[in-house]
Design a protein around this motif. Sequence first.
Motif, PDB file in Angstrom:
ATOM      1  N   UNK A  36       0.883  -1.294  -0.109  1.00 39.39           N
ATOM      2  CA  UNK A  36       0.082   0.007   0.080  1.00 39.39           C
ATOM      3  C   UNK A  36       0.933   1.305   0.083  1.00 39.39           C
ATOM      4  N   UNK A  37       1.826   1.106   0.931  1.00 39.08           N
ATOM      5  CA  UNK A  37       2.717   2.288   0.894  1.00 39.08           C
ATOM      6  C   UNK A  37       3.539   2.601  -0.256  1.00 39.08           C
ATOM      7  N   UNK A 143       5.574  11.554   2.268  1.00 32.12           N
ATOM      8  CA  UNK A 143       6.713  10.705   1.735  1.00 32.12           C
ATOM      9  C   UNK A 143       7.675  10.164   2.945  1.00 32.12           C
ATOM     10  N   UNK A 144       7.826  10.903   4.241  1.00 26.62           N
ATOM     11  CA  UNK A 144       8.629  10.948   5.117  1.00 26.62           C
ATOM     12  C   UNK A 144       7.844   9.418   5.819  1.00 26.62           C
ATOM     13  N   UNK A 145       6.410   9.655   6.021  1.00 23.01           N
ATOM     14  CA  UNK A 145       5.884   8.518   6.659  1.00 23.01           C
ATOM     15  C   UNK A 145       6.065   7.401   5.808  1.00 23.01           C
ATOM     16  N   UNK A 146       5.925   7.485   4.417  1.00 17.87           N
ATOM     17  CA  UNK A 146       5.894   6.206   3.751  1.00 17.87           C
ATOM     18  C   UNK A 146       7.123   5.710   3.698  1.00 17.87           C
ATOM     19  N   UNK A 149       7.576   3.724   7.106  1.00 17.13           N
ATOM     20  CA  UNK A 149       6.525   2.552   6.851  1.00 17.13           C
ATOM     21  C   UNK A 149       7.173   1.338   5.951  1.00 17.13           C
ATOM     22  N   UNK A 150       7.557   1.656   4.830  1.00 16.42           N
ATOM     23  CA  UNK A 150       8.243   0.679   4.159  1.00 16.42           C
ATOM     24  C   UNK A 150       9.402   0.083   4.712  1.00 16.42           C
ATOM     25  N   UNK A 151      10.061   1.042   5.366  1.00 16.78           N
ATOM     26  CA  UNK A 151      11.417   0.428   5.770  1.00 16.78           C
ATOM     27  C   UNK A 151      11.071  -0.556   7.026  1.00 16.78           C
TER      28      UNK A 151
END
Length: 245
Positions: A36-37, A143-146, A149-151
């Motif tokens: 999703x992210x 984009x910082x949150x994404x 969350x991906x990492x």
Amino acid sequence: MSRSSEAAGGSSGLIQVLRMLFDDFVQCYRCRPLLAWSVWWALATCGYFHIINYAQVLWQDIHSSKGYEIYNGYVETLSTLLGALAALLVGCLPVSWARWGELVLWILSLLMAVCVFIMTLQENIWMCYSSYVVFRVVYMLLITVATYQIAANLSMQRYALVFGVNTFGALLLWTLITVVVVDSAGLGLNVFTQFRIYGYYFSVISVIFLLAGLYRVFSRRTNEEVLTQVHPESSTFSNGDCIGG
């Protein structure tokens, strides 16, 4: 060893590497939160590139530099500073991203779409400037949150693979839209029409994550009800997040 044997060994090694990369790719993107992210990352970054690349052209058409004092540089600086501040303060937001991430992406992507539509109002350059600043701040926050969350859903060995794939997807989509919408070989639309299309583009992104968020909320409630019926003593339910090991 003959040259043919060396070539066969090299081809076999390459096939093994490609197969390993493909297996890692499939395993990473099976993780629903990461998928999703990553989808938001690629779609929003593509649209963001278009906005920042053609904003100066839009401002020139709204408020020509001939005979008027312009503030484009100040606006770019302000939006960058506020975006960096938003990225620094993102950890202070009282949001459970794992639970409400898709719905937050829906709301803020819709806000980005509204900002892009406002930027097409030809009468007021200050409204256009303000919308641009808000757009960039929201993007840099998300984009910082994404990125986090991906990492959080990856092992360190797979960072390059996932972020590389996401960036490649964003650039590929950016190229396709540029060829179709901007380039003279395609539609060659004027800048105001382009920005209206970008506004619809972010509206589609918001709808995608509205549907994803609603599906996540209802599926979680259904699973919690089933778990409660099967194990009444259990009061917690796993959210299904995954870590690429």
